[in-house]
Motif scaffolding. Structure first.
Motif, PDB file in Angstrom:
ATOM      1  N   LEU A 174       7.558  23.809  39.981  1.00  0.00           N
ATOM      2  CA  LEU A 174       8.654  22.954  40.564  1.00  0.00           C
ATOM      3  C   LEU A 174       8.625  22.027  41.734  1.00  0.00           C
ATOM      4  CD1 LEU A 174      11.510  25.313  39.512  1.00  0.00           C
ATOM      5  CD2 LEU A 174      10.918  23.584  38.205  1.00  0.00           C
ATOM      6  N   ARG A 175       7.782  22.616  42.536  1.00  0.00           N
ATOM      7  CA  ARG A 175       7.651  22.021  43.974  1.00  0.00           C
ATOM      8  C   ARG A 175       6.703  20.790  43.520  1.00  0.00           C
ATOM      9  NH1 ARG A 175       5.023  25.575  46.405  1.00  0.00           N
ATOM     10  NH2 ARG A 175       2.834  24.679  46.502  1.00  0.00           N
ATOM     11  N   VAL A 176       5.688  20.837  42.680  1.00  0.00           N
ATOM     12  CA  VAL A 176       4.759  19.535  42.529  1.00  0.00           C
ATOM     13  C   VAL A 176       5.500  18.532  41.585  1.00  0.00           C
ATOM     14  CG1 VAL A 176       2.951  19.096  40.763  1.00  0.00           C
ATOM     15  CG2 VAL A 176       2.729  20.933  42.142  1.00  0.00           C
ATOM     16  N   VAL A 177       6.654  19.156  41.054  1.00  0.00           N
ATOM     17  CA  VAL A 177       7.516  17.946  40.277  1.00  0.00           C
ATOM     18  C   VAL A 177       8.424  17.497  41.102  1.00  0.00           C
ATOM     19  CG1 VAL A 177       9.209  17.596  38.785  1.00  0.00           C
ATOM     20  CG2 VAL A 177       7.529  19.274  37.951  1.00  0.00           C
ATOM     21  N   LYS A 178       8.787  18.032  42.315  1.00  0.00           N
ATOM     22  CA  LYS A 178       9.693  17.228  43.313  1.00  0.00           C
ATOM     23  C   LYS A 178       8.879  16.279  44.159  1.00  0.00           C
ATOM     24  CE  LYS A 178      13.172  20.951  44.023  1.00  0.00           C
ATOM     25  NZ  LYS A 178      13.462  22.073  44.745  1.00  0.00           N
ATOM     26  N   GLU A 179       7.591  16.733  44.386  1.00  0.00           N
ATOM     27  CA  GLU A 179       6.760  15.999  45.375  1.00  0.00           C
ATOM     28  C   GLU A 179       6.308  14.707  44.467  1.00  0.00           C
ATOM     29  OE1 GLU A 179       3.769  18.698  46.442  1.00  0.00           O
ATOM     30  OE2 GLU A 179       4.797  19.669  47.951  1.00  0.00           O
ATOM     31  N   SER A 180       6.265  14.726  43.157  1.00  0.00           N
ATOM     32  CA  SER A 180       5.680  13.832  42.114  1.00  0.00           C
ATOM     33  C   SER A 180       6.862  12.649  42.081  1.00  0.00           C
ATOM     34  CB  SER A 180       5.110  14.260  41.087  1.00  0.00           C
ATOM     35  OG  SER A 180       3.958  15.026  41.369  1.00  0.00           O
ATOM     36  N   LEU A 181       7.965  13.229  41.949  1.00  0.00           N
ATOM     37  CA  LEU A 181       9.228  12.273  41.321  1.00  0.00           C
ATOM     38  C   LEU A 181       9.374  10.897  42.222  1.00  0.00           C
ATOM     39  CD1 LEU A 181      12.073  14.816  40.946  1.00  0.00           C
ATOM     40  CD2 LEU A 181      10.872  13.272  39.168  1.00  0.00           C
ATOM     41  N   PRO A 182       9.197  10.801  43.580  1.00  0.00           N
ATOM     42  CA  PRO A 182       9.070   9.520  44.269  1.00  0.00           C
ATOM     43  C   PRO A 182       8.039   8.632  43.628  1.00  0.00           C
ATOM     44  CG  PRO A 182       9.330  11.302  46.078  1.00  0.00           C
ATOM     45  CD  PRO A 182       9.040  11.914  44.337  1.00  0.00           C
ATOM     46  N   LEU A 183       7.124   8.998  43.039  1.00  0.00           N
ATOM     47  CA  LEU A 183       5.991   8.056  42.738  1.00  0.00           C
ATOM     48  C   LEU A 183       6.142   7.541  41.328  1.00  0.00           C
ATOM     49  CD1 LEU A 183       3.114  10.575  43.480  1.00  0.00           C
ATOM     50  CD2 LEU A 183       4.025   8.746  44.792  1.00  0.00           C
ATOM     51  N   VAL A 184       7.265   7.889  40.673  1.00  0.00           N
ATOM     52  CA  VAL A 184       7.500   7.333  39.219  1.00  0.00           C
ATOM     53  C   VAL A 184       8.949   6.691  39.119  1.00  0.00           C
ATOM     54  CG1 VAL A 184       6.049   9.449  38.310  1.00  0.00           C
ATOM     55  CG2 VAL A 184       8.540   9.421  38.509  1.00  0.00           C
ATOM     56  N   ASN A 185       9.118   5.918  38.093  1.00  0.00           N
ATOM     57  CA  ASN A 185      10.142   5.234  37.892  1.00  0.00           C
ATOM     58  C   ASN A 185      11.067   5.526  36.731  1.00  0.00           C
ATOM     59  OD1 ASN A 185       7.504   2.864  37.987  1.00  0.00           O
ATOM     60  ND2 ASN A 185       8.962   2.644  39.592  1.00  0.00           N
ATOM     61  N   LEU A 186      10.349   6.373  35.731  1.00  0.00           N
ATOM     62  CA  LEU A 186      11.097   7.029  34.833  1.00  0.00           C
ATOM     63  C   LEU A 186      10.448   8.321  34.247  1.00  0.00           C
ATOM     64  CD1 LEU A 186      12.915   6.495  32.099  1.00  0.00           C
ATOM     65  CD2 LEU A 186      10.934   5.270  30.833  1.00  0.00           C
ATOM     66  N   VAL A 187      11.248   9.293  33.899  1.00  0.00           N
ATOM     67  CA  VAL A 187      11.014  10.450  33.446  1.00  0.00           C
ATOM     68  C   VAL A 187      11.108  10.769  31.898  1.00  0.00           C
ATOM     69  CG1 VAL A 187      10.941  13.065  34.066  1.00  0.00           C
ATOM     70  CG2 VAL A 187      11.445  11.561  35.903  1.00  0.00           C
ATOM     71  N   LEU A 188      10.107  11.040  31.197  1.00  0.00           N
ATOM     72  CA  LEU A 188      10.163  11.483  29.697  1.00  0.00           C
ATOM     73  C   LEU A 188      10.156  12.868  29.582  1.00  0.00           C
ATOM     74  CD1 LEU A 188       7.781   8.852  28.240  1.00  0.00           C
ATOM     75  CD2 LEU A 188      10.073   8.626  28.953  1.00  0.00           C
ATOM     76  N   VAL A 189      11.205  13.462  29.194  1.00  0.00           N
ATOM     77  CA  VAL A 189      11.393  14.598  28.984  1.00  0.00           C
ATOM     78  C   VAL A 189      11.196  14.982  27.574  1.00  0.00           C
ATOM     79  CG1 VAL A 189      12.812  16.742  28.943  1.00  0.00           C
ATOM     80  CG2 VAL A 189      12.929  15.491  30.959  1.00  0.00           C
ATOM     81  N   VAL A 190      10.147  15.646  27.079  1.00  0.00           N
ATOM     82  CA  VAL A 190       9.757  16.007  25.694  1.00  0.00           C
ATOM     83  C   VAL A 190      10.453  17.210  25.238  1.00  0.00           C
ATOM     84  CG1 VAL A 190       7.977  16.224  23.872  1.00  0.00           C
ATOM     85  CG2 VAL A 190       7.618  14.892  25.857  1.00  0.00           C
ATOM     86  N   LEU A 228      12.871  12.967  24.900  1.00  0.00           N
ATOM     87  CA  LEU A 228      12.041  12.294  23.526  1.00  0.00           C
ATOM     88  C   LEU A 228      12.286  13.753  22.719  1.00  0.00           C
ATOM     89  CD1 LEU A 228       8.815  10.970  24.907  1.00  0.00           C
ATOM     90  CD2 LEU A 228      10.963   9.774  24.105  1.00  0.00           C
ATOM     91  N   LEU A 229      12.950  13.537  21.327  1.00  0.00           N
ATOM     92  CA  LEU A 229      12.938  14.558  20.363  1.00  0.00           C
ATOM     93  C   LEU A 229      11.884  14.324  19.465  1.00  0.00           C
ATOM     94  CD1 LEU A 229      16.678  14.180  19.346  1.00  0.00           C
ATOM     95  CD2 LEU A 229      15.549  15.667  21.264  1.00  0.00           C
ATOM     96  N   ASN A 230      10.712  15.245  19.966  1.00  0.00           N
ATOM     97  CA  ASN A 230       9.504  15.332  19.369  1.00  0.00           C
ATOM     98  C   ASN A 230       9.378  15.956  18.047  1.00  0.00           C
ATOM     99  OD1 ASN A 230       6.652  14.396  18.963  1.00  0.00           O
ATOM    100  ND2 ASN A 230       6.028  16.039  20.037  1.00  0.00           N
ATOM    101  N   VAL A 282       5.468  21.715  23.042  1.00  0.00           N
ATOM    102  CA  VAL A 282       6.363  20.809  22.426  1.00  0.00           C
ATOM    103  C   VAL A 282       6.184  19.427  22.118  1.00  0.00           C
ATOM    104  CG1 VAL A 282       8.581  21.856  23.659  1.00  0.00           C
ATOM    105  CG2 VAL A 282       7.059  19.969  24.603  1.00  0.00           C
ATOM    106  N   GLY A 283       4.624  19.298  22.080  1.00  0.00           N
ATOM    107  CA  GLY A 283       3.609  18.370  21.495  1.00  0.00           C
ATOM    108  C   GLY A 283       3.766  17.110  22.531  1.00  0.00           C
ATOM    109  N   LYS A 284       3.764  17.534  23.953  1.00  0.00           N
ATOM    110  CA  LYS A 284       3.666  16.597  25.064  1.00  0.00           C
ATOM    111  C   LYS A 284       2.524  15.857  24.966  1.00  0.00           C
ATOM    112  CE  LYS A 284       3.756  18.671  29.230  1.00  0.00           C
ATOM    113  NZ  LYS A 284       2.277  18.495  29.628  1.00  0.00           N
ATOM    114  N   SER A 285       1.380  16.716  24.605  1.00  0.00           N
ATOM    115  CA  SER A 285       0.309  15.932  25.034  1.00  0.00           C
ATOM    116  C   SER A 285      -0.128  14.948  23.689  1.00  0.00           C
ATOM    117  CB  SER A 285      -1.136  17.109  24.809  1.00  0.00           C
ATOM    118  OG  SER A 285      -1.314  18.029  25.706  1.00  0.00           O
ATOM    119  N   SER A 286       0.499  15.340  22.538  1.00  0.00           N
ATOM    120  CA  SER A 286       0.358  14.169  21.494  1.00  0.00           C
ATOM    121  C   SER A 286       1.182  13.054  21.869  1.00  0.00           C
ATOM    122  CB  SER A 286       0.906  14.661  20.111  1.00  0.00           C
ATOM    123  OG  SER A 286       0.143  15.970  19.712  1.00  0.00           O
TER     124      SER A 286
END
Length: 273
Positions: free
Chosen positions: A5-21, A47-49, A119-123
């Protein structure tokens, strides 16, 4: 869990859009409340995969629930990815326009893709990148570390390893997660899981049980005899039959099914369905 979770928080400022699969068969159970708690205020697309394995009618209700923030995709058939790419390109245009107003000229967009294991994130990532850049596996936990992946055009995608619940306290969520293979088998004994699946199929009057009657244990017996899964003394091999039932359900052999209906609250409301 805390480190992830700490890694996610630190990475969020680097992205414009989050895709939750999410898994389209269990959209509620495959949402990690710990993840979503730190995404408040961010632009998120659910994303409803594996939508080809889910009930089309139920998927439509889930998309209505997400109110424009959800999209059904299927890595197997490619369904929905054309729309997803279009949405990403539209988002890139918005980002570029905003940057120009601030005197910046960079035109790339950065996405973060996340979800619980299997959940098929890699695909999804392979589809978006147009090549097999991450390993795909049937077992949870294939992705091991953070990696930036180039997208066609101007863009990058950050792959976050699957982050599972710290623990699964909800019994309903537990068997739903086990039924679709999102968690390892240890969460629920194979024989018990097969009976849960058969109870569900019986309740919805699934065509695959046509001509069969009785409680789940008797249905398991009938399926075993029909498949010729006979053990010692001419009795049905219950364990092999249970494994067959689980495999058939997960692969869609029994038909497309969704185990959960949308809750009444908005996506920001309670987690349970």
């Amino acid at each position: 869990m805390k480190k992830a979770l700490r890694v996610v928080k630190e990475s969020l400022p680097l992205v414009n859009l989050v895709l939750v699969v999410l898994d389209a068969r269990i959209p509620s159970s495959s949402r990690n409340p710990e993840i979503e708690g730190i995404l408040a205020g961010r632009e998120v697309l659910f994303l409803l995969n594996k939508s080809d394995l889910a009930s089309p009618q139920a998927t439509s209700r889930w998309l209505s629930y997400f109110k424009g923030e959800g999209l059904a995709v299927s890595s197997r058939s490619g369904e929905g990815f054309k729309m997803l790419r279009k949405m990403i390109e539209e988002r890139r245009g918005e980002v570029v326009e905003s940057r120009k107003k601030r005197g910046r000229r960079d035109e790339e967009i950065r996405l973060m893709v996340m979800g619980i294991p299997n959940v098929g994130k890699s695909s999804v990532i392979n589809r978006l990148s147009g090549r097999n850049v991450v390993r795909v596996g049937k077992n949870p936990g294939v992705t091991r570390g953070l990696q930036w992946i180039a997208l066609p055009g101007n863009g990058e995608l950050l792959d976050i390893p699957g982050i599972f619940y710290p623990r699964v306290d909800n019994e309903e969520h537990a068997w739903h997660l086990a039924a679709v293979g999102t968690v390892r088998e240890e969460l629920l004994p194979v024989d018990e899981l097969a009976l849960k699946i058969l109870s569900f199929l019986s309740a919805v009057q699934a065509p695959c049980l046509k001509g069969m009657t009785g409680p789940p244990a008797e249905l398991l017996e009938q399926i075993g005899r029909k498949m010729g899964l006979i053990g010692k003394e001419a009795s049905v091999d219950a364990h092999r039959t249970a494994l067959s039932v689980i495999k058939s359900f997960r692969e869609g052999t029994y038909g497309p099914f969704t185990l959960e209906e949308p809750p009444h609250e908005s996506p920001g409301g309670p987690h349970d369905a």
